[in-house]
Write a protein that holds these residues in place. Structure first.
Motif, PDB file in Angstrom:
ATOM      1  N   LEU A  22       1.194  -1.311  -0.219  1.00  0.00           N
ATOM      2  CA  LEU A  22      -0.098  -0.100  -0.295  1.00  0.00           C
ATOM      3  C   LEU A  22       0.738   1.679  -0.221  1.00  0.00           C
ATOM      4  CD1 LEU A  22      -2.995  -1.403   2.464  1.00  0.00           C
ATOM      5  CD2 LEU A  22      -2.429  -1.171   0.648  1.00  0.00           C
ATOM      6  N   HIS A  23       1.913   0.776  -0.548  1.00  0.00           N
ATOM      7  CA  HIS A  23       2.654   2.498  -0.559  1.00  0.00           C
ATOM      8  C   HIS A  23       2.383   3.195  -1.430  1.00  0.00           C
ATOM      9  CE1 HIS A  23       6.563   3.643  -0.326  1.00  0.00           C
ATOM     10  NE2 HIS A  23       6.885   3.813  -1.775  1.00  0.00           N
ATOM     11  N   GLY A  24       2.160   5.119  -0.366  1.00  0.00           N
ATOM     12  CA  GLY A  24       1.642   5.867  -1.062  1.00  0.00           C
ATOM     13  C   GLY A  24      -0.087   6.122  -0.897  1.00  0.00           C
ATOM     14  N   ARG A  25      -0.236   5.438  -0.233  1.00  0.00           N
ATOM     15  CA  ARG A  25      -1.761   5.067   0.548  1.00  0.00           C
ATOM     16  C   ARG A  25      -1.827   6.551   1.387  1.00  0.00           C
ATOM     17  NH1 ARG A  25      -5.470   1.039  -1.360  1.00  0.00           N
ATOM     18  NH2 ARG A  25      -4.866   0.013  -3.872  1.00  0.00           N
ATOM     19  N   THR A  26      -2.755   7.080   1.292  1.00  0.00           N
ATOM     20  CA  THR A  26      -2.818   7.852   2.772  1.00  0.00           C
ATOM     21  C   THR A  26      -3.251   7.917   3.725  1.00  0.00           C
ATOM     22  OG1 THR A  26      -5.099   8.297   1.376  1.00  0.00           O
ATOM     23  CG2 THR A  26      -3.519  10.108   0.891  1.00  0.00           C
ATOM     24  N   ASN A  27      -4.199   6.227   4.097  1.00  0.00           N
ATOM     25  CA  ASN A  27      -4.099   5.886   5.086  1.00  0.00           C
ATOM     26  C   ASN A  27      -5.062   4.092   5.126  1.00  0.00           C
ATOM     27  OD1 ASN A  27      -7.430   5.339   4.188  1.00  0.00           O
ATOM     28  ND2 ASN A  27      -7.477   7.437   3.943  1.00  0.00           N
ATOM     29  N   ALA A  33      -2.032   7.726   9.575  1.00  0.00           N
ATOM     30  CA  ALA A  33      -2.549   8.989   9.103  1.00  0.00           C
ATOM     31  C   ALA A  33      -1.408   9.711   8.366  1.00  0.00           C
ATOM     32  CB  ALA A  33      -2.474  10.105  10.586  1.00  0.00           C
ATOM     33  N   THR A  34      -0.451   8.989   8.201  1.00  0.00           N
ATOM     34  CA  THR A  34       1.285   9.781   7.188  1.00  0.00           C
ATOM     35  C   THR A  34       0.945   8.688   6.013  1.00  0.00           C
ATOM     36  OG1 THR A  34       2.776   8.407   8.451  1.00  0.00           O
ATOM     37  CG2 THR A  34       2.286  10.565   9.213  1.00  0.00           C
ATOM     38  N   ARG A  35       1.294   9.867   4.839  1.00  0.00           N
ATOM     39  CA  ARG A  35       1.465   9.296   3.301  1.00  0.00           C
ATOM     40  C   ARG A  35       2.979   9.267   3.835  1.00  0.00           C
ATOM     41  NH1 ARG A  35      -1.265   9.506  -1.217  1.00  0.00           N
ATOM     42  NH2 ARG A  35       1.075   9.943  -2.957  1.00  0.00           N
ATOM     43  N   ILE A  36       3.566   7.963   2.812  1.00  0.00           N
ATOM     44  CA  ILE A  36       4.558   7.317   2.927  1.00  0.00           C
ATOM     45  C   ILE A  36       4.810   7.971   0.976  1.00  0.00           C
ATOM     46  CG2 ILE A  36       6.456   5.160   2.686  1.00  0.00           C
ATOM     47  CD1 ILE A  36       4.154   3.597   4.431  1.00  0.00           C
ATOM     48  N   PRO A  37       5.692   8.652   1.112  1.00  0.00           N
ATOM     49  CA  PRO A  37       5.957   9.037  -0.476  1.00  0.00           C
ATOM     50  C   PRO A  37       6.853   8.125  -1.288  1.00  0.00           C
ATOM     51  CG  PRO A  37       6.972  10.576   1.088  1.00  0.00           C
ATOM     52  CD  PRO A  37       6.414   9.162   1.761  1.00  0.00           C
ATOM     53  N   ASP A  38       6.539   7.890  -2.499  1.00  0.00           N
ATOM     54  CA  ASP A  38       7.154   6.507  -3.044  1.00  0.00           C
ATOM     55  C   ASP A  38       8.166   7.465  -3.832  1.00  0.00           C
ATOM     56  OD1 ASP A  38       7.952   5.566  -5.478  1.00  0.00           O
ATOM     57  OD2 ASP A  38       5.987   4.430  -5.241  1.00  0.00           O
ATOM     58  N   GLY A 105     -12.898   5.584 -17.399  1.00  0.00           N
ATOM     59  CA  GLY A 105     -13.471   6.200 -16.351  1.00  0.00           C
ATOM     60  C   GLY A 105     -12.088   5.489 -15.231  1.00  0.00           C
ATOM     61  N   GLU A 106     -11.089   5.050 -15.743  1.00  0.00           N
ATOM     62  CA  GLU A 106      -9.858   4.048 -14.290  1.00  0.00           C
ATOM     63  C   GLU A 106      -9.304   5.819 -14.588  1.00  0.00           C
ATOM     64  OE1 GLU A 106      -9.950  -0.339 -14.945  1.00  0.00           O
ATOM     65  OE2 GLU A 106      -8.121   0.677 -15.300  1.00  0.00           O
ATOM     66  N   ASN A 107      -8.551   5.816 -13.124  1.00  0.00           N
ATOM     67  CA  ASN A 107      -7.590   7.313 -12.921  1.00  0.00           C
ATOM     68  C   ASN A 107      -6.974   6.638 -11.739  1.00  0.00           C
ATOM     69  OD1 ASN A 107      -7.034   9.625 -12.465  1.00  0.00           O
ATOM     70  ND2 ASN A 107      -7.806  10.387 -11.703  1.00  0.00           N
ATOM     71  N   TRP A 108      -6.120   5.953 -12.280  1.00  0.00           N
ATOM     72  CA  TRP A 108      -4.784   5.648 -11.142  1.00  0.00           C
ATOM     73  C   TRP A 108      -3.512   5.353 -11.884  1.00  0.00           C
ATOM     74  CZ3 TRP A 108      -3.113   0.527 -12.336  1.00  0.00           C
ATOM     75  CH2 TRP A 108      -3.593  -0.432 -13.183  1.00  0.00           C
ATOM     76  N   ARG A 109      -2.690   5.306 -11.163  1.00  0.00           N
ATOM     77  CA  ARG A 109      -1.490   5.338 -10.952  1.00  0.00           C
ATOM     78  C   ARG A 109      -0.354   3.812 -10.846  1.00  0.00           C
ATOM     79  NH1 ARG A 109       0.603  10.567 -10.279  1.00  0.00           N
ATOM     80  NH2 ARG A 109       0.374   9.897  -8.232  1.00  0.00           N
ATOM     81  N   TRP A 110       0.224   3.297 -11.229  1.00  0.00           N
ATOM     82  CA  TRP A 110       1.027   1.592 -10.534  1.00  0.00           C
ATOM     83  C   TRP A 110       2.443   1.874 -10.503  1.00  0.00           C
ATOM     84  CZ3 TRP A 110      -0.540  -1.621  -7.482  1.00  0.00           C
ATOM     85  CH2 TRP A 110       0.268  -3.006  -7.279  1.00  0.00           C
ATOM     86  N   CYS A 111       3.293   2.005  -9.374  1.00  0.00           N
ATOM     87  CA  CYS A 111       4.725   1.218  -9.259  1.00  0.00           C
ATOM     88  C   CYS A 111       5.274   0.189  -9.339  1.00  0.00           C
ATOM     89  CB  CYS A 111       4.993   1.985  -8.066  1.00  0.00           C
ATOM     90  SG  CYS A 111       6.536   2.355  -7.908  1.00  0.00           S
ATOM     91  N   TYR A 112       5.463  -0.288 -10.581  1.00  0.00           N
ATOM     92  CA  TYR A 112       6.362  -1.518 -10.914  1.00  0.00           C
ATOM     93  C   TYR A 112       6.602  -1.864  -9.849  1.00  0.00           C
ATOM     94  CZ  TYR A 112       3.719  -2.160 -15.095  1.00  0.00           C
ATOM     95  OH  TYR A 112       2.292  -2.347 -15.798  1.00  0.00           O
ATOM     96  N   PRO A 113       7.906  -0.842  -9.324  1.00  0.00           N
ATOM     97  CA  PRO A 113       8.783  -1.324  -8.533  1.00  0.00           C
ATOM     98  C   PRO A 113       8.817  -1.838  -6.871  1.00  0.00           C
ATOM     99  CG  PRO A 113       9.759   0.138  -9.905  1.00  0.00           C
ATOM    100  CD  PRO A 113       8.613  -0.089 -10.137  1.00  0.00           C
ATOM    101  N   HIS A 114       7.424  -1.327  -6.653  1.00  0.00           N
ATOM    102  CA  HIS A 114       7.031  -1.185  -5.188  1.00  0.00           C
ATOM    103  C   HIS A 114       5.239  -2.241  -5.207  1.00  0.00           C
ATOM    104  CE1 HIS A 114       9.618   2.312  -4.179  1.00  0.00           C
ATOM    105  NE2 HIS A 114       9.866   1.404  -3.379  1.00  0.00           N
ATOM    106  N   GLU A 115       4.928  -2.203  -6.633  1.00  0.00           N
ATOM    107  CA  GLU A 115       4.323  -3.526  -6.456  1.00  0.00           C
ATOM    108  C   GLU A 115       3.169  -2.397  -5.751  1.00  0.00           C
ATOM    109  OE1 GLU A 115       3.309  -5.996  -8.393  1.00  0.00           O
ATOM    110  OE2 GLU A 115       4.937  -5.696  -9.389  1.00  0.00           O
ATOM    111  N   ALA A 116       2.543  -1.340  -5.963  1.00  0.00           N
ATOM    112  CA  ALA A 116       1.425  -0.755  -4.982  1.00  0.00           C
ATOM    113  C   ALA A 116       0.468   0.786  -6.650  1.00  0.00           C
ATOM    114  CB  ALA A 116       2.346  -0.291  -4.227  1.00  0.00           C
ATOM    115  N   PHE A 117      -0.052   1.087  -5.725  1.00  0.00           N
ATOM    116  CA  PHE A 117      -0.938   2.207  -6.222  1.00  0.00           C
ATOM    117  C   PHE A 117      -0.286   3.131  -6.002  1.00  0.00           C
ATOM    118  CE2 PHE A 117      -4.290  -1.073  -6.787  1.00  0.00           C
ATOM    119  CZ  PHE A 117      -4.345  -0.713  -7.945  1.00  0.00           C
ATOM    120  N   VAL A 118       0.555   4.393  -6.364  1.00  0.00           N
ATOM    121  CA  VAL A 118       0.956   5.293  -6.441  1.00  0.00           C
ATOM    122  C   VAL A 118      -0.120   6.828  -6.502  1.00  0.00           C
ATOM    123  CG1 VAL A 118       3.316   4.652  -5.571  1.00  0.00           C
ATOM    124  CG2 VAL A 118       2.488   5.841  -8.438  1.00  0.00           C
TER     125      VAL A 118
END
Length: 118
Positions: A22-27, A33-38, A105-118
């Motif tokens: 869940l790297h980069g998720r806001t919660n 409560a803190t965001r982990i920046p990618d 209709g989709e508006n998301w980004r994916w970080c391949y090295p972290h396998e996570a939405f950013v």
């Protein structure tokens, strides 16, 4: 499936639970409560879609794709992991880490090295 942390979970446990997934998720629920920046977000550039008609390699090879992903470093269009050839993943490197879904209709980004939405 990501387990839900308890309300009394401590921060180190939450960070260990979310590392990589869940790297980069806001919660996570109300606990984190803190965001982990990618750090890979620095590789995002203004890009021109190189092949708006489809996956660059699949078009050349004549192979099918399921969904399309746009490299936010260079504008390469590749097919998703559900596609037979998985060209977006093959293109992704530490220098080209983040893609944007090109699906309507989709508006998301994916970080391949972290396998996570950013």
């Amino acid at each position: 499936m990501v387990p839900t942390p308890s309300v009394n979970a401590d921060v180190p446990s939450l960070l260990a639970l979310t590392a990589g997934r869940l790297h980069g998720r806001t919660n996570i629920g109300a606990d984190m409560a803190t965001r982990i920046p990618d750090p890979h977000l620095a590789h995002i550039n203004p890009v021109r879609v190189r092949t708006p008609q489809g996956c660059e390699e699949c078009l050349s090879l004549g192979t099918p794709w399921v969904h399309l992903r746009l490299c936010l470093t260079c504008g390469h269009v590749g097919c998703c992991d559900s596609s037979p050839m998985r060209h977006a993943r093959a293109h992704a490197t530490e220098l080209h880490p983040i893609v944007l879904s090109m699906e309507p209709g989709e508006n998301w980004r994916w970080c391949y090295p972290h396998e996570a939405f950013v």
